[in-house]
Design an enzyme around this catalytic site. Structure first.
Site, PDB file in Angstrom:
ATOM      1  N   GLU A 175       0.826  -1.208   0.000  1.00 17.17           N
ATOM      2  CA  GLU A 175       0.000   0.000   0.000  1.00 17.17           C
ATOM      3  C   GLU A 175       0.859   1.255   0.000  1.00 17.17           C
ATOM      4  O   GLU A 175       0.599   2.208  -0.730  1.00 17.17           O
ATOM      5  CB  GLU A 175      -0.906   0.005   1.240  1.00 17.17           C
ATOM      6  CG  GLU A 175      -2.078  -0.937   1.123  1.00 17.17           C
ATOM      7  CD  GLU A 175      -2.699  -1.280   2.478  1.00 17.17           C
ATOM      8  OE1 GLU A 175      -3.696  -2.012   2.487  1.00 17.17           O
ATOM      9  OE2 GLU A 175      -2.188  -0.823   3.518  1.00 17.17           O
ATOM     10  N   ASP A 304      -3.606  -9.412  17.327  1.00 17.76           N
ATOM     11  CA  ASP A 304      -2.257  -9.595  16.804  1.00 17.76           C
ATOM     12  C   ASP A 304      -1.259 -10.146  17.817  1.00 17.76           C
ATOM     13  O   ASP A 304      -0.199 -10.619  17.421  1.00 17.76           O
ATOM     14  CB  ASP A 304      -1.714  -8.270  16.263  1.00 17.76           C
ATOM     15  CG  ASP A 304      -2.369  -7.898  14.943  1.00 17.76           C
ATOM     16  OD1 ASP A 304      -3.228  -8.673  14.478  1.00 17.76           O
ATOM     17  OD2 ASP A 304      -2.027  -6.844  14.387  1.00 17.76           O
TER      18      ASP A 304
END
Lengths: 444, 444
Positions: A175, A304
């Site tokens: 990105e 995470d």
């Protein structure tokens, strides 16, 4: 909200107000407990769009919402702006930078952090993006590199300054690289007098054989083609061996760059080290099938900083959906237990099952890949799916409207509204690593 | 833009890209000269709305536009990101933090700066707002004071933390005070668990007998009433005698506060001191009727760093219109001179005449005062006029749309989209002055 009427209510402490912590706080029935949500920031951050703040496409407030504001309708819930410095499982206490909290139930949702393959000294030369401050730092360093190139007389140094190396070919790296290529080649193309930003080099470096390797090979290959079409140099199968100011060493080769950005290595929040339990190599907690922490049935971890093969034998991926679904699962377990009034029996809890809703990554304007079940999309259709989904999940009505406006505007104008350098007044901040040579101080 | 074909063209150097510098650059016919615009920021800032960034109503990029982007259509024009450190009128040189520039014509439009009545040490305890970084600092300090109050157990200290003192009853001070009162009493009223932001005290301190004393007495009195109706304590006729961390001394009285903001004293940019000419007490240049600097007919100065009685004997006020009209006037003088090919004869130049287009100040939602010729407006009509004018003059289509959206949203929802604390990662930055006691560090 009023002060909890009874301090006899069990105390549920939630660490972190990211995707996991926020979802837990929203789904948990706080009428039967006192809840304290701790975060070191005052805002929930929509991380998937952080790279857009870093590349001047969005303003910081577009992707953030005050945590207090999001949770103000919940009874018995308190928000605490503090940093978690340690967790004492034996004493059932959380240590904060200011004070401590004791808990009856604990939900650890502190997320991940950028890691540097055991080379923490690299951070100063190659910022990652995890917070709005990180993103603002990256924006400043990228824009300042072009400013330096504009006034550089030496053509070799000028070319170096106009080179950006992005380390890591996962979603964040891809990105960033795509967005930086567009920024230079489209948005800024006519802004300078002496340099031509269309000559900027954006190099994406990835250690494995493919960018976006978590996707099926056809989509990963498509992502690479789309990146190259936008002018990004993709270098796969190369490992970073050293990193210095403006220099990335890959094997014997040295890439010189005005800006180096880090989109690689993600580990668990460092506080997991204080738990005194066995962790995986990235510092993640190997949670039980019910998402509780081994040996502590009243302590849960989601997102995470956990690692788990779920009920279907699938590894829960470190993405927003993993944290969100895990948090909803834990809220459900605790709601049932508190509703029935009897402590939850860990042995009878269900096992968490992750539901794969698909996966997508964006590369640039009309460039993306998406996998939804067996459907593989690339290019424009994938990009439209990405746009729709990100607008839909962005927290807050105002933010959705604002982001839609910014995107529409920049789609048609090839301008980016947030191309504003801030933070130059803070002398000696880490942001100055790349610009230390050029003193930028407060104009008196 | 290409490199200027001939370096024989006269070199026009413009210092500052605020209202004055930008207008000059836009109006000046750059086909007959080389133009260099110097600013220490990469953006033009719409200063009248800076207080909205400070009070979390707008995002920073909403009121800023990249200078390069605004001027990219001008031929022979270069933008330079640098700080002006001195001006050598004899050698016709401008010294920058990096390098220097020699000029044939110079336009000084560096604006004003916050001054502290000869007490520069007060700045660390009472930030002013002149730049986006200043505004972000103020936003952070204001929001953090409420966070500290929320976790403070001592009721006296809690009350102190919920008190904000704004020094200076001019437009900036009034706008800040009104906006802060709304932030506490309306926007954040239900966000906290232990404190009630509606109990927050906002105290506006002004040395003269009236707030907004530049307006006719009926409007100034109306402004005071409107402020008080919003819950602001207005203290006029009191002088600040000392200022320490969290303490404002007015005579024998000590006001204790979690946040102290400075909206008073405005002086000229410090670089005027390097000119070696006689200045007024605030460091402003007493320009000639043609806006040239005394003794230097090729050097002009416009805006807040000048002082002048114009052709009609009127003192040109230190407002945006003063800078804009002055810059347009100077551009016209130079355009004529370069068009005719003969150096402009200072003795035959016209004298600048300021055209008063009216004056307005906003106080809060549906609260403002406005003077347009003989028309005096207050309350809702003044506020609507203020809104319309500020939207109209805001540079950039995207910004106008975005600001309109934010204002509409917060008008109906009483929410503010930018209630995001940033910059907590920068340890030791000046922003930490008020929060030094409470270490906020990077979560590792």
């Amino acid at each position: 909200m009023s002060q909890p009427s009874s301090s006899r209510l069990p105390h549920v402490v939630v660490l972190g107000a990211g995707f996991g912590g926020l979802r837990f706080a929203q789904d948990f029935d706080s009428r039967r407990a006192r809840v304290t949500v701790v975060d070191r920031q005052n805002h929930h951050l929509f991380q998937p769009l952080l790279y857009q703040v870093a590349t001047a496409g969005l303003a910081a407030p577009d992707i953030a919402q005050p945590i207090r504001s999001l949770l103000k309708h919940k009874p018995n819930l308190e928000v605490r702006l503090a940093e978690v410095t340690g967790i004492d499982l034996a004493q059932r206490r959380v240590h904060l930078d200011r004070g401590e909290l004791s808990y009856d139930y604990l939900v650890i949702a502190l997320g991940g952090r950028t890691t540097y393959f055991g080379r923490p000294e690299w951070e100063q030369h190659a910022p990652g993006i995890k917070s709005l401050d990180d993103a603002m730092r990256v924006r400043r360093e990228v824009l300042l590199a072009y400013e330096r190139a504009e006034r550089e007389d030496d053509p070799v140094r000028r070319r170096d300054l106009m080179t950006t190396v992005v380390v890591g070919g996962g979603p964040t790296g891809v990105e960033l690289a795509g967005s930086l290529a567009e920024l230079a080649r489209k948005v800024m193309r006519r802004d300078f007098d002496r340099i031509d930003p269309r000559e900027a080099r954006i190099i994406l470096v990835e250690g494995s054989d493919a960018v976006l390797g978590a996707f099926p090979p056809d989509l990963a290959a498509s992502a690479r083609r789309q990146l190259e079409k936008m002018g990004v140099e993709v270098r796969t199968g190369v490992r970073v061996t050293d990193l210095r100011r403006g220099e990335v060493h890959i094997g014997d080769e040295v890439l010189r760059a005005g800006t180096v950005l880090w989109g690689a290595g993600v580990g668990a929040a460092a506080v997991t080290q204080s738990l005194g339990i066995a962790l995986d190599r990235a510092g993640r907690i190997p949670v039980n099938p019910d998402l509780s922490v081994p040996g502590h049935s009243d302590v849960f971890a989601v997102g995470d900083l956990t690692t788990l093969k779920d009920a279907n034998g699938q590894i829960v991926p470190g993405v927003a959906q993993g944290a969100i679904q895990g948090a909803a699962f834990v809220a459900d377990v605790l709601n049932r237990s508190l509703q029935s009034g009897v402590p939850s029996d860990p042995a009878r809890r269900p096992a968490f099952a992750y539901r794969d809703k698909g996966n997508m990554a964006t590369i640039g304007r009309r460039a993306a890949i998406a996998q939804i079940g067996r459907i593989h999309l690339q290019g424009l259709p994938a990009w439209l799916a990405w746009l729709a989904l990100h607008l839909f999940f962005l927290v807050g009505f105002r933010n959705r409207l604002s982001v839609l406006l910014q995107w529409t505007y920049s789609y048609f104008s090839y301008k980016r509204g947030a191309r504003i350098i801030m933070g130059m007044d803070q002398r000696g901040s880490p942001a100055e690593s790349l610009v230390a040579a050029q003193k930028i101080s407060v104009q008196e």
